[in-house]
Structure formats: structure tokens, C-alpha cells
Design a protein around this motif. Structure first.
Motif, PDB file in Angstrom:
ATOM      1  N   ILE A  72     -22.296  80.420  14.848  1.00 33.02           N
ATOM      2  CA  ILE A  72     -20.942  79.877  14.799  1.00 33.02           C
ATOM      3  C   ILE A  72     -20.920  78.581  13.992  1.00 33.02           C
ATOM      4  O   ILE A  72     -20.017  78.346  13.164  1.00 33.02           O
ATOM      5  CB  ILE A  72     -20.403  79.648  16.227  1.00 33.02           C
ATOM      6  CG1 ILE A  72     -20.166  80.994  16.915  1.00 33.02           C
ATOM      7  CG2 ILE A  72     -19.109  78.836  16.200  1.00 33.02           C
ATOM      8  CD1 ILE A  72     -19.795  80.885  18.390  1.00 33.02           C
ATOM      9  N   GLU A  73     -21.926  77.736  14.206  1.00 38.64           N
ATOM     10  CA  GLU A  73     -22.015  76.477  13.456  1.00 38.64           C
ATOM     11  C   GLU A  73     -22.177  76.745  11.965  1.00 38.64           C
ATOM     12  O   GLU A  73     -21.595  76.045  11.119  1.00 38.64           O
ATOM     13  CB  GLU A  73     -23.190  75.646  13.975  1.00 38.64           C
ATOM     14  CG  GLU A  73     -22.954  75.063  15.363  1.00 38.64           C
ATOM     15  CD  GLU A  73     -24.189  74.380  15.926  1.00 38.64           C
ATOM     16  OE1 GLU A  73     -25.223  74.372  15.212  1.00 38.64           O
ATOM     17  OE2 GLU A  73     -24.133  73.874  17.050  1.00 38.64           O
ATOM     18  N   ARG A  76     -18.802  77.838  10.657  1.00 38.93           N
ATOM     19  CA  ARG A  76     -17.905  76.684  10.559  1.00 38.93           C
ATOM     20  C   ARG A  76     -18.289  75.790   9.377  1.00 38.93           C
ATOM     21  O   ARG A  76     -17.410  75.262   8.661  1.00 38.93           O
ATOM     22  CB  ARG A  76     -17.951  75.878  11.863  1.00 38.93           C
ATOM     23  CG  ARG A  76     -17.222  76.561  13.015  1.00 38.93           C
ATOM     24  CD  ARG A  76     -17.443  75.810  14.314  1.00 38.93           C
ATOM     25  NE  ARG A  76     -16.712  76.436  15.406  1.00 38.93           N
ATOM     26  CZ  ARG A  76     -16.893  76.137  16.691  1.00 38.93           C
ATOM     27  NH1 ARG A  76     -17.800  75.214  17.031  1.00 38.93           N
ATOM     28  NH2 ARG A  76     -16.187  76.731  17.620  1.00 38.93           N
ATOM     29  N   GLU A  79     -17.100  77.436   6.290  1.00 42.79           N
ATOM     30  CA  GLU A  79     -15.650  77.325   6.204  1.00 42.79           C
ATOM     31  C   GLU A  79     -15.237  75.918   5.749  1.00 42.79           C
ATOM     32  O   GLU A  79     -14.353  75.758   4.886  1.00 42.79           O
ATOM     33  CB  GLU A  79     -15.021  77.630   7.566  1.00 42.79           C
ATOM     34  CG  GLU A  79     -13.496  77.624   7.558  1.00 42.79           C
ATOM     35  CD  GLU A  79     -12.917  77.946   8.925  1.00 42.79           C
ATOM     36  OE1 GLU A  79     -11.678  77.909   9.067  1.00 42.79           O
ATOM     37  OE2 GLU A  79     -13.717  78.222   9.858  1.00 42.79           O
ATOM     38  N   ASP A  80     -15.889  74.892   6.295  1.00 46.87           N
ATOM     39  CA  ASP A  80     -15.575  73.504   5.887  1.00 46.87           C
ATOM     40  C   ASP A  80     -15.869  73.294   4.405  1.00 46.87           C
ATOM     41  O   ASP A  80     -15.104  72.633   3.683  1.00 46.87           O
ATOM     42  CB  ASP A  80     -16.393  72.517   6.727  1.00 46.87           C
ATOM     43  CG  ASP A  80     -15.913  72.437   8.163  1.00 46.87           C
ATOM     44  OD1 ASP A  80     -14.778  72.877   8.441  1.00 46.87           O
ATOM     45  OD2 ASP A  80     -16.681  71.947   9.027  1.00 46.87           O
ATOM     46  N   ARG A  83     -13.143  74.970   2.357  1.00 43.00           N
ATOM     47  CA  ARG A  83     -11.875  74.237   2.417  1.00 43.00           C
ATOM     48  C   ARG A  83     -11.937  72.971   1.553  1.00 43.00           C
ATOM     49  O   ARG A  83     -10.939  72.580   0.911  1.00 43.00           O
ATOM     50  CB  ARG A  83     -11.541  73.881   3.859  1.00 43.00           C
ATOM     51  CG  ARG A  83     -11.165  75.109   4.701  1.00 43.00           C
ATOM     52  CD  ARG A  83     -10.600  74.721   6.048  1.00 43.00           C
ATOM     53  NE  ARG A  83     -10.348  75.907   6.855  1.00 43.00           N
ATOM     54  CZ  ARG A  83      -9.292  76.693   6.753  1.00 43.00           C
ATOM     55  NH1 ARG A  83      -8.362  76.420   5.819  1.00 43.00           N
ATOM     56  NH2 ARG A  83      -9.134  77.735   7.538  1.00 43.00           N
ATOM     57  N   GLN A 107     -13.158  83.422   9.212  1.00 48.03           N
ATOM     58  CA  GLN A 107     -12.366  83.248  10.427  1.00 48.03           C
ATOM     59  C   GLN A 107     -12.497  84.460  11.353  1.00 48.03           C
ATOM     60  O   GLN A 107     -12.602  84.325  12.577  1.00 48.03           O
ATOM     61  CB  GLN A 107     -10.906  82.999  10.058  1.00 48.03           C
ATOM     62  CG  GLN A 107     -10.661  81.616   9.462  1.00 48.03           C
ATOM     63  CD  GLN A 107      -9.249  81.438   8.956  1.00 48.03           C
ATOM     64  OE1 GLN A 107      -8.480  82.408   8.866  1.00 48.03           O
ATOM     65  NE2 GLN A 107      -8.893  80.210   8.579  1.00 48.03           N
ATOM     66  N   GLN A 110     -15.920  84.302  12.818  1.00 47.80           N
ATOM     67  CA  GLN A 110     -16.005  83.280  13.862  1.00 47.80           C
ATOM     68  C   GLN A 110     -15.347  83.774  15.150  1.00 47.80           C
ATOM     69  O   GLN A 110     -15.863  83.531  16.249  1.00 47.80           O
ATOM     70  CB  GLN A 110     -15.326  81.989  13.383  1.00 47.80           C
ATOM     71  CG  GLN A 110     -15.415  80.863  14.414  1.00 47.80           C
ATOM     72  CD  GLN A 110     -14.831  79.561  13.873  1.00 47.80           C
ATOM     73  OE1 GLN A 110     -14.786  79.350  12.667  1.00 47.80           O
ATOM     74  NE2 GLN A 110     -14.377  78.709  14.781  1.00 47.80           N
ATOM     75  N   GLU A 114     -17.299  84.053  18.611  1.00 46.60           N
ATOM     76  CA  GLU A 114     -16.853  83.300  19.786  1.00 46.60           C
ATOM     77  C   GLU A 114     -16.558  84.227  20.962  1.00 46.60           C
ATOM     78  O   GLU A 114     -16.828  83.883  22.115  1.00 46.60           O
ATOM     79  CB  GLU A 114     -15.624  82.468  19.424  1.00 46.60           C
ATOM     80  CG  GLU A 114     -15.972  81.288  18.525  1.00 46.60           C
ATOM     81  CD  GLU A 114     -14.742  80.533  18.057  1.00 46.60           C
ATOM     82  OE1 GLU A 114     -13.625  81.095  18.186  1.00 46.60           O
ATOM     83  OE2 GLU A 114     -14.886  79.391  17.557  1.00 46.60           O
TER      84      GLU A 114
END
Length: 245
Positions: A72-73, A76, A79-80, A83, A107, A110, A114
Motif C-alpha cells: 500500500i505504501e 501511495r 501515486e504521489d 500527482r 487507486q 490501493q 486496503e
């Protein structure tokens, strides 16, 4: 063989000591705590195995959760990065479209991760409850085992004390007998379990068999110092006033 009647009567005291020592040894071998301990040991091992099994499952779940968190990290972080590239305004239209597509994919990924993580954590909560229960069950089994062992040790200590006392008594008693009479007694005891017994109401105190009239007549006619034996079990027959001769 001959021996004074008083000496023969003392054989009954020796036989009683030997009977008590025999009871002590039998009791030592057949203490109910021994069977209880054996059962408690089996129960304890089963509870320990059950605890190991749920602890292993719990460890596997913790490892899966950590791996899920890492994934997940990573999603993310990706994704960061995307962006930031999009916000920087330095990418072309095609790359921008690719980044938007990748963000949508990330997304969704993720969300799946999750959901999986939530399921793992719910499973972990249930397994943790099972682990706590298994630990409590093991503690209870260990307590029962410890209690049985304590009672066994207490019983054995009492038996050892009795054994030591009566063995000391026996050492003093055997010195009172002629060697040939004592040797006969020990030989019969080794073979039959009882070396000497009282003749009472026409019955041998060792085998409890009634002596027939012919044998009783021979016994009555025997001298007081004659050492007599039961024809059935071989025990030395000790005559006293209770023999009714």
C-alpha cells in the motif's frame, strides 16, 4: 527345623512389617496421582500444540499484514510521484493521459489492497482471541499438572518416611532370629509373598485355606518348637493361643 515357640511368634511381627513394606511399595507404584499426572501431561502437550498452532497462524497473519502495508505504501508513493509530475506542468499531453490512466489503476489497486488488509486484520483479531484462549487453557492445564505433581510428591514423601522407618525396624527384628529360621522365612516370602502366618481356626493366615483334619491332627501332635509349614502355600505356620489347638 526347630525354633522356640516364642521366636516363631515373633515371625508374625516380622511378617506384618514386611506386609506393610509391601503395601508401601504397591502404593508407590499405584498412586492415583501417577495416572492423573500422565493424563495431565497429555492434556498439557495437546494444549501446548494448540497454542503453537494459533501462534503460528497469528505470526503468518502479521507477516501478511506487514507485506500488505508495504504494498500500500508503495502504491501511495507511486501515486504521489505521478500527482507531482502532473502538477509540475512539464509533461506532454500523451504522458499526461498515461499518468491519469496510471493513477486510476493505482487507486483501484490501493482499494483492493486496503480491502484485503482489512480482511486480514479482522482475521487477526479473531486469531488473537483464539491465541489468548489457548494460552489460558495451557495455563490451566499446567496448573492441574503442577497440582497433581505436588500431591504425588507429598504422597511419595510420606511413603518414603514410612518405608525408612519400617525398614529400620526390620533390620533390628531380623537379628532376633536364628539364621536357619530366617533363611527359610526369606525363601518362602520370596517365592510366595508371605513368609509366615498365624494358624487360626484351622485356616492358614497366608492362603486362607482351611487345613484338613489329618493335617490338623499332625499339627496338634507336633512339638511346640517344631517349625511347621502350610501344605498349600508353604508359609511357616505360627501357633498361638488363637490357633485353638
Amino acid at each position: 527345623m526347630k525354633a522356640e515357640s516364642a521366636v516363631q511368634r515373633r515371625l508374625l511381627d516380622l511378617a506384618e512389617v514386611d506386609a506393610e513394606l509391601g503395601r508401601v511399595n504397591h502404593r508407590r507404584r499405584t498412586l492415583p496421582e501417577l495416572a492423573e499426572i500422565s493424563a495431565a501431561e497429555q492434556t498439557t502437550q495437546a494444549k501446548r500444540d494448540a497454542l503453537v498452532a494459533v501462534e503460528t497462524t497469528l505470526g503468518d497473519l502479521d507477516r501478511d499484514i506487514r507485506r500488505q502495508e508495504t504494498e500500500i505504501e508503495q502504491v501511495r508513493a507511486r501515486e504521489d510521484r505521478d500527482r507531482k509530475l502532473m502538477a509540475g506542468g512539464s509533461v506532454g499531453a500523451k504522458q499526461l493521459a498515461d499518468l491519469e490512466h496510471e493513477l486510476a489503476t493505482l487507486q483501484r489497486r490501493q482499494g483492493v489492497l486496503e480491502d484485503d488488509q482489512l480482511e486480514l486484520m479482522e482475521r487477526r483479531e479473531a486469531v488473537e482471541a483464539d491465541t489468548n484462549h489457548a494460552r489460558a487453557e495451557l495455563d490451566k492445564a499446567l496448573g492441574a499438572l503442577s497440582d497433581a505433581q505436588r500431591r504425588r510428591d507429598s504422597a511419595l514423601a510420606d511413603l518414603d518416611s514410612t518405608d525408612a522407618k519400617r525398614s529400620a525396624d526390620r533390620e533390628l527384628m531380623v537379628k532376633q532370629f536364628p539364621a536357619d529360621l530366617l533363611a527359610l522365612y526369606e525363601r518362602v516370602r520370596a517365592q510366595r509373598g508371605i513368609g509366615a502366618a498365624l494358624l487360626h481356626a484351622r485356616r492358614c493366615g497366608a492362603c486362607r485355606i482351611e487345613i484338613d483334619r489329618t493335617a490338623m491332627s499332625a499339627i496338634k501332635a507336633a512339638a511346640a518348637d517344631e517349625v511347621l509349614r502350610c501344605e498349600e502355600c508353604g508359609a511357616i505356620l505360627v501357633r498361638t493361643a488363637e490357633s485353638g489347638l
